[in-house]
Design a protein around this motif. Structure first.
Motif, PDB file in Angstrom:
ATOM      1  N   THR A  82       9.688   4.948  -6.800  1.00 21.86           N
ATOM      2  CA  THR A  82       8.574   4.295  -6.105  1.00 21.86           C
ATOM      3  C   THR A  82       8.161   3.006  -6.809  1.00 21.86           C
ATOM      4  N   SER A 120      -0.701   9.256  -5.093  1.00 21.63           N
ATOM      5  CA  SER A 120      -0.582  10.633  -4.619  1.00 21.63           C
ATOM      6  C   SER A 120       0.149  11.499  -5.626  1.00 21.63           C
ATOM      7  N   LEU A 121       1.239  10.952  -6.154  1.00 25.70           N
ATOM      8  CA  LEU A 121       2.038  11.732  -7.107  1.00 25.70           C
ATOM      9  C   LEU A 121       1.208  12.040  -8.353  1.00 25.70           C
ATOM     10  N   ARG A 128       0.824  -1.204   0.000  1.00 23.30           N
ATOM     11  CA  ARG A 128       0.000   0.000   0.000  1.00 23.30           C
ATOM     12  C   ARG A 128       0.862   1.259   0.000  1.00 23.30           C
ATOM     13  N   THR A 129       1.973   1.212   0.743  1.00 22.76           N
ATOM     14  CA  THR A 129       2.833   2.391   0.814  1.00 22.76           C
ATOM     15  C   THR A 129       3.233   2.847  -0.584  1.00 22.76           C
ATOM     16  N   GLY A 136       0.270   3.716  -2.837  1.00 23.72           N
ATOM     17  CA  GLY A 136      -0.278   4.993  -2.385  1.00 23.72           C
ATOM     18  C   GLY A 136       0.569   6.163  -2.852  1.00 23.72           C
ATOM     19  N   ASN A 137       1.884   5.985  -2.784  1.00 23.90           N
ATOM     20  CA  ASN A 137       2.789   7.048  -3.241  1.00 23.90           C
ATOM     21  C   ASN A 137       2.569   7.352  -4.719  1.00 23.90           C
TER      22      ASN A 137
END
Lengths: 129, 493
Positions: free
Chosen positions: B321, B297-298, B289-290, B293-294
């Protein structure tokens, strides 16, 4: 809107950058500090205290970090029994409800935000402080 | 001198036939009187036949009448004993035989008899009586069957004479030969030396003092040297404060004990698997998820506020990422595969050689004279998957080197200890150490790191623990911050 001083504690540089960019868009922060783990943050903040420097008012705290993780940081801050209230937002990738419930047992924790956090969510939380 | 009532009774029997009938019909289950000089002639009272289910009117007064009904092998036995008794009056005529009852069932009859001799001492008549013990024998045989099925025997000690009786099943559990005569000292010696023997001795002594019972689960070593788990119950009977008898039961519980142990082992295996699964799902929920998610978001930022992050910076972040995401997926695949290959056969591995070769490799990159001291006994071997042993030792030794203290010369010592079933390897360094109070519970977790080091991935100890446990070993750690760390590994021999 009153500008707040911010502290980001997260070991993932990409995430630090994203959080910073989002906060910039809200245009809400005064000075900003970043630390890459709980222990580094604790030591840095204790130093500020010693030198009578201003402490940040709002904290974004990751959970899974080396040395001291987010829980360790929360435990140590709670032990200080400080009179001055601080607002901590736990910002974690974990969507496990147990983690959220645990975070909210700390007095200083004002909210549990699951990554990726959006501009809207961040704005809403910020307005409530 | 005969009591007057006894002599009166003797006279009464002589004069009044109903007294004799009364005794024969009520006290006894049959009376017979046999003419040894004319062996076909034998008188049996009515009770004799009624007891065996026959109508006395239809049974002639002949020895052949009953010899048709007695079990043939018991007839032979009774004839042999009769010969012995006739030859020597001191041999008592007393035995138990089986008759076929009119209903077809077996009647157990205790025979007792005495020869009547003429003046010359020659036996001319034989007087005998029957006692029917069928009910007792039936109950006994049910009890024996139960005892045998439950593997539960009993014992009985006459403390006054010192004679110890072991039931058939008790003897069988001890695996003693037919001619073995147990006594108390020997019985105690069957218990395994140490805890079992100490406990039974103490329990017996206590019971002799207070008459209370005991109930213990202990281990014995049988006559043939096999170890068994038994449940031993006993109790002393006191008379005026002194022990006169002691008795108890003795049950073989090896099977249930082994089943219990097996169940516990299985439970542990499942608990470990469950922990791994939980860990795995946590990693999936958290680390995947990290990165995902990154990326989101980007991209969100890019579309809503293109000016927030520069395009070139955005691309750099997306690239790193997505690289992290791929790496995490690869790691998870490795871990899942590792848990799936546990069925591999274990072969003997010489630990000294493995450690030597790893030390040689690590020394190639050893620019600041980190010293590895290999004190493993040269002959020590463990049962393992060789690739796992390589990986386990490489990881622990390179960790020691990676997290050394820069302020002093680094050293790690590897030593070995052996006992009957296990080899213990100890790896002790003088490095940075780990705060155990804070980190004990997460030391072997996935994606946990404890030092700020660019190469710390949080996978090494997680994989090491998995590999150690996959080959039936155990790993322990002790550490003091700023002083050093000791890993202890236990492997099967």
């Amino acid at each position: 809107m009153i500008k707040k001083s911010i502290c980001i504690i997260d070991d993932d540089p990409t995430n630090v950058l994203i959080t910073k960019a989002l906060l910039n868009l809200i245009d809400s922060q005064g000075f900003m500090l970043t630390y890459s783990d709980g222990k580094e943050a604790y030591d840095g903040l204790m130093n500020l205290c010693k030198n009578d420097e201003a402490l940040p008012e709002v904290y974004f705290l990751d959970i899974n970090m080396p040395i001291w993780d987010g829980w360790d940081f929360l435990d140590e801050v709670a032990k200080l029994n400080s009179q001055k209230p601080v607002s901590i937002f736990v910002l974690s990738s974990s969507n496990n409800p147990e983690d959220a419930a645990r975070a909210l047992t700390y007095n200083n924790v004002k909210g549990y935000l699951v990554k990726p956090v959006t501009l809207e969510v961040l704005k809403k939380e910020f307005d409530q402080i | 001198m005969m009591h007057y009532l006894e002599s009166e009774l003797v006279d009464l029997i002589k004069t009044n036939g109903s007294i004799f009938d009364f005794i024969g019909d009520t006290v006894l289950d049959g009376v017979w009187y046999w003419n040894l000089e004319k062996p076909e002639d034998e008188w049996m009272n009515k009770r004799f036949w009624i007891n065996l289910g026959y109508d006395p009117a239809t049974m002639p007064h002949a020895s052949s009448s009953w010899q048709r009904l007695i079990f043939p092998e018991d007839l032979i036995q009774s004839k042999n004993l009769l010969q012995a008794h006739l030859a020597d009056p001191h041999v008592s005529y007393d035995l138990t035989v089986r008759y076929r009852h009119f209903r077809g069932t077996v009647s157990w009859i205790r025979f007792r008899g005495t020869a009547i001799r003429n003046e010359a001492g020659k036996p001319i008549r034989m007087l005998g009586i029957h006692t029917d013990i069928t009910e007792l024998m039936d109950k006994n045989s049910i009890l024996d069957a139960c005892n045998s099925a439950a593997d539960i025997g009993y014992w009985d000690l006459d403390i006054v004479s010192g004679k110890l009786y072991w039931s058939e099943v008790t003897r069988r559990i001890h695996e003693v030969p037919n001619d073995f005569e147990p006594n108390v000292e020997q019985a105690i010696q069957f218990y395994v030396e140490g805890e079992s023997r100490e406990k039974i001795s103490a329990a017996v002594e206590q019971s002799i003092l207070d008459g209370m019972g005991y109930d213990l689960k202990l281990q014995i070593k049988t006559f043939n040297g096999e170890k068994k788990w038994v449940r031993s119950l006993g109790k002393a009977d006191l008379h005026e404060g002194r022990p006169v008898r002691m008795y108890g039961t003795f049950q073989n519980i090896t099977k249930s004990q082994k089943a219990e142990e097996h169940l516990n082992e299985m439970l542990q295996v499942y608990e470990k698997q469950n922990d791994r699964l939980k860990n795995f799902s946590y990693i999936v929920a958290h680390n995947l998820r990290t990165h995902a998610g990154n990326i989101k978001s980007l991209l969100d930022l890019q579309s809503s506020n293109p000016e927030a992050i520069e395009v070139s910076e955005m691309l750099r972040l997306l690239r790193s990422t997505s690289g992290n995401l791929l790496e995490t997926i690869d790691n998870l695949t490795d871990v899942a595969m590792m848990n799936a290959t546990v069925g591999d056969e274990l072969i003997e591995v010489r630990l000294f050689d493995v450690a030597e070769s790893i030390i040689n490799t690590l020394n190639l990159n050893n620019t600041d004279n980190y010293s590895f001291v290999n004190k493993i006994e040269k002959e020590v071997k463990v049962k393992a998957i060789p690739a796992y042993i390589d990986s386990i030792l490489l990881n622990l030794l390179s960790n020691a080197q990676k997290y050394r203290k820069l302020s002093q010369p680094g050293e790690v010592v590897i030593s070995s200890f052996e006992d009957q079933n296990f080899v213990e390897i100890q790896i002790t360094d003088n490095g940075q150490g780990i705060d155990m109070e804070r980190n004990r519970h997460k030391l072997f977790g996935m994606y946990r790191t404890f030092h700020r080091h660019p190469e710390a991935r949080g996978l090494g100890l997680f994989i090491t623990k998995n590999q150690v446990e996959a080959i039936g070993g155990e790993i322990f750690v002790d550490s003091v911050l700023n002083e050093g760390t000791t890993f202890k590994l236990k492997f099967k021999k």
